[in-house]
Design a protein around this motif. Sequence first.
Motif, PDB file in Angstrom:
ATOM      1  N   ILE A  28       0.827  -1.200   0.000  1.00 16.58           N
ATOM      2  CA  ILE A  28       0.000   0.000   0.000  1.00 16.58           C
ATOM      3  C   ILE A  28       0.862   1.250   0.000  1.00 16.58           C
ATOM      4  O   ILE A  28       1.782   1.367   0.800  1.00 16.58           O
ATOM      5  CB  ILE A  28      -0.924   0.004   1.234  1.00 16.58           C
ATOM      6  N   VAL A  29       0.513   2.160  -0.894  1.00 22.54           N
ATOM      7  CA  VAL A  29       1.193   3.458  -0.928  1.00 22.54           C
ATOM      8  C   VAL A  29       0.352   4.493  -0.187  1.00 22.54           C
ATOM      9  O   VAL A  29       0.844   5.191   0.700  1.00 22.54           O
ATOM     10  CB  VAL A  29       1.459   3.914  -2.371  1.00 22.54           C
ATOM     11  N   VAL A  30      -0.915   4.584  -0.571  1.00 17.09           N
ATOM     12  CA  VAL A  30      -1.814   5.560   0.042  1.00 17.09           C
ATOM     13  C   VAL A  30      -3.210   4.942   0.173  1.00 17.09           C
ATOM     14  O   VAL A  30      -3.674   4.266  -0.739  1.00 17.09           O
ATOM     15  CB  VAL A  30      -1.933   6.854  -0.795  1.00 17.09           C
ATOM     16  N   ILE A  31      -3.852   5.189   1.311  1.00 22.31           N
ATOM     17  CA  ILE A  31      -5.252   4.816   1.492  1.00 22.31           C
ATOM     18  C   ILE A  31      -6.072   6.095   1.531  1.00 22.31           C
ATOM     19  O   ILE A  31      -5.812   6.969   2.365  1.00 22.31           O
ATOM     20  CB  ILE A  31      -5.481   4.014   2.777  1.00 22.31           C
ATOM     21  N   ALA A  50     -18.568   6.362   5.891  1.00 23.19           N
ATOM     22  CA  ALA A  50     -17.271   6.482   5.241  1.00 23.19           C
ATOM     23  C   ALA A  50     -16.465   7.573   5.931  1.00 23.19           C
ATOM     24  O   ALA A  50     -17.040   8.501   6.524  1.00 23.19           O
ATOM     25  CB  ALA A  50     -17.428   6.784   3.757  1.00 23.19           C
ATOM     26  N   VAL A  51     -15.143   7.451   5.825  1.00 22.93           N
ATOM     27  CA  VAL A  51     -14.255   8.470   6.400  1.00 22.93           C
ATOM     28  C   VAL A  51     -13.100   8.694   5.431  1.00 22.93           C
ATOM     29  O   VAL A  51     -12.483   7.744   4.935  1.00 22.93           O
ATOM     30  CB  VAL A  51     -13.747   8.035   7.797  1.00 22.93           C
ATOM     31  N   THR A  52     -12.835   9.958   5.145  1.00 21.68           N
ATOM     32  CA  THR A  52     -11.745  10.287   4.229  1.00 21.68           C
ATOM     33  C   THR A  52     -10.403  10.232   4.944  1.00 21.68           C
ATOM     34  O   THR A  52     -10.338  10.116   6.174  1.00 21.68           O
ATOM     35  CB  THR A  52     -11.947  11.692   3.647  1.00 21.68           C
ATOM     36  N   ASP A  98     -10.387   2.828  -0.833  1.00 16.57           N
ATOM     37  CA  ASP A  98      -9.770   3.294  -2.071  1.00 16.57           C
ATOM     38  C   ASP A  98      -8.273   3.396  -1.831  1.00 16.57           C
ATOM     39  O   ASP A  98      -7.834   4.201  -1.001  1.00 16.57           O
ATOM     40  CB  ASP A  98     -10.354   4.649  -2.476  1.00 16.57           C
ATOM     41  N   ILE A  99      -7.514   2.571  -2.542  1.00 14.70           N
ATOM     42  CA  ILE A  99      -6.097   2.403  -2.237  1.00 14.70           C
ATOM     43  C   ILE A  99      -5.254   2.505  -3.497  1.00 14.70           C
ATOM     44  O   ILE A  99      -5.617   1.945  -4.543  1.00 14.70           O
ATOM     45  CB  ILE A  99      -5.847   1.029  -1.561  1.00 14.70           C
ATOM     46  N   MET A 100      -4.136   3.217  -3.365  1.00 16.93           N
ATOM     47  CA  MET A 100      -3.119   3.172  -4.400  1.00 16.93           C
ATOM     48  C   MET A 100      -2.022   2.230  -3.910  1.00 16.93           C
ATOM     49  O   MET A 100      -1.440   2.446  -2.841  1.00 16.93           O
ATOM     50  CB  MET A 100      -2.540   4.554  -4.687  1.00 16.93           C
ATOM     51  N   SER A 101      -1.764   1.213  -4.679  1.00 16.68           N
ATOM     52  CA  SER A 101      -0.750   0.242  -4.290  1.00 16.68           C
ATOM     53  C   SER A 101       0.554   0.504  -5.027  1.00 16.68           C
ATOM     54  O   SER A 101       0.592   1.246  -6.023  1.00 16.68           O
ATOM     55  CB  SER A 101      -1.239  -1.181  -4.575  1.00 16.68           C
ATOM     56  N   ALA A 102       1.611  -0.097  -4.552  1.00 23.65           N
ATOM     57  CA  ALA A 102       2.933   0.081  -5.163  1.00 23.65           C
ATOM     58  C   ALA A 102       2.903  -0.384  -6.605  1.00 23.65           C
ATOM     59  O   ALA A 102       2.372  -1.457  -6.913  1.00 23.65           O
ATOM     60  CB  ALA A 102       3.965  -0.701  -4.367  1.00 23.65           C
ATOM     61  N   GLY A 103       3.463   0.415  -7.475  1.00 16.95           N
ATOM     62  CA  GLY A 103       3.509   0.072  -8.879  1.00 16.95           C
ATOM     63  C   GLY A 103       2.279   0.486  -9.666  1.00 16.95           C
ATOM     64  O   GLY A 103       2.232   0.317 -10.885  1.00 16.95           O
ATOM     65  N   SER A 104       1.278   1.033  -8.991  1.00 14.33           N
ATOM     66  CA  SER A 104       0.059   1.463  -9.667  1.00 14.33           C
ATOM     67  C   SER A 104       0.091   2.972  -9.889  1.00 14.33           C
ATOM     68  O   SER A 104       0.716   3.715  -9.135  1.00 14.33           O
ATOM     69  CB  SER A 104      -1.164   1.092  -8.840  1.00 14.33           C
ATOM     70  N   ARG A 106      -2.892   4.653 -10.292  1.00 16.49           N
ATOM     71  CA  ARG A 106      -4.186   5.146  -9.862  1.00 16.49           C
ATOM     72  C   ARG A 106      -4.671   4.327  -8.688  1.00 16.49           C
ATOM     73  O   ARG A 106      -4.127   3.280  -8.379  1.00 16.49           O
ATOM     74  CB  ARG A 106      -5.205   5.078 -11.001  1.00 16.49           C
ATOM     75  N   MET A 107      -5.709   4.844  -8.027  1.00 13.27           N
ATOM     76  CA  MET A 107      -6.266   4.090  -6.913  1.00 13.27           C
ATOM     77  C   MET A 107      -7.362   3.146  -7.397  1.00 13.27           C
ATOM     78  O   MET A 107      -7.979   3.373  -8.444  1.00 13.27           O
ATOM     79  CB  MET A 107      -6.836   5.040  -5.854  1.00 13.27           C
ATOM     80  N   TYR A 108      -7.567   2.090  -6.656  1.00 12.31           N
ATOM     81  CA  TYR A 108      -8.621   1.122  -6.924  1.00 12.31           C
ATOM     82  C   TYR A 108      -9.439   0.914  -5.657  1.00 12.31           C
ATOM     83  O   TYR A 108      -8.937   1.099  -4.541  1.00 12.31           O
ATOM     84  CB  TYR A 108      -8.030  -0.214  -7.359  1.00 12.31           C
ATOM     85  N   GLY A 109     -10.666   0.517  -5.833  1.00 14.40           N
ATOM     86  CA  GLY A 109     -11.517   0.189  -4.699  1.00 14.40           C
ATOM     87  C   GLY A 109     -11.381  -1.279  -4.345  1.00 14.40           C
ATOM     88  O   GLY A 109     -11.486  -2.146  -5.218  1.00 14.40           O
ATOM     89  N   TYR A 110     -11.111  -1.549  -3.074  1.00 16.57           N
ATOM     90  CA  TYR A 110     -10.964  -2.914  -2.607  1.00 16.57           C
ATOM     91  C   TYR A 110     -12.069  -3.227  -1.595  1.00 16.57           C
ATOM     92  O   TYR A 110     -12.535  -2.330  -0.872  1.00 16.57           O
ATOM     93  CB  TYR A 110      -9.596  -3.121  -1.945  1.00 16.57           C
ATOM     94  N   TRP A 111     -12.439  -4.508  -1.544  1.00  9.90           N
ATOM     95  CA  TRP A 111     -13.501  -4.962  -0.645  1.00  9.90           C
ATOM     96  C   TRP A 111     -12.986  -6.063   0.284  1.00  9.90           C
ATOM     97  O   TRP A 111     -12.174  -6.896  -0.122  1.00  9.90           O
ATOM     98  CB  TRP A 111     -14.680  -5.512  -1.440  1.00  9.90           C
TER      99      TRP A 111
END
Length: 121
Positions: A28-31, A50-52, A98-104, A106-111
Amino acid sequence: QVQLVESGGGLVQPGGSLRLSCAASGRIVVIYTMGWYRQPPGKERELVAAVTSGGTTNYADSVKGRFTISRDNAKSTVYLQMNSLKPEDTAVYYCNADIMSAGSVRMYGYWGQGTQVTVSS
């Protein structure tokens, strides 16, 4: 690889309380925003809270004043404190982030996998 693992569901009597936790792990880079959704039996999935990343919260009208969402950024974890539970709160609760992972780029939504909450006497 990013994973969200939930815990804390169960059976509780009306008026009782439960606390759900959801921990994110992986490269994980950023949540960004983290949240909780629920899907009651026979119904569609709906946003609960939800919380930003900055701490701004948003709640469904049906849970305002009863549920509290919070997050611990150091632990990559989001919580949902549920008080004054009602039978209509019965549902499978899902964590979302909503997470940006290493090597990505853009961010993606994970469940998460979901955790059952049953409110019944």
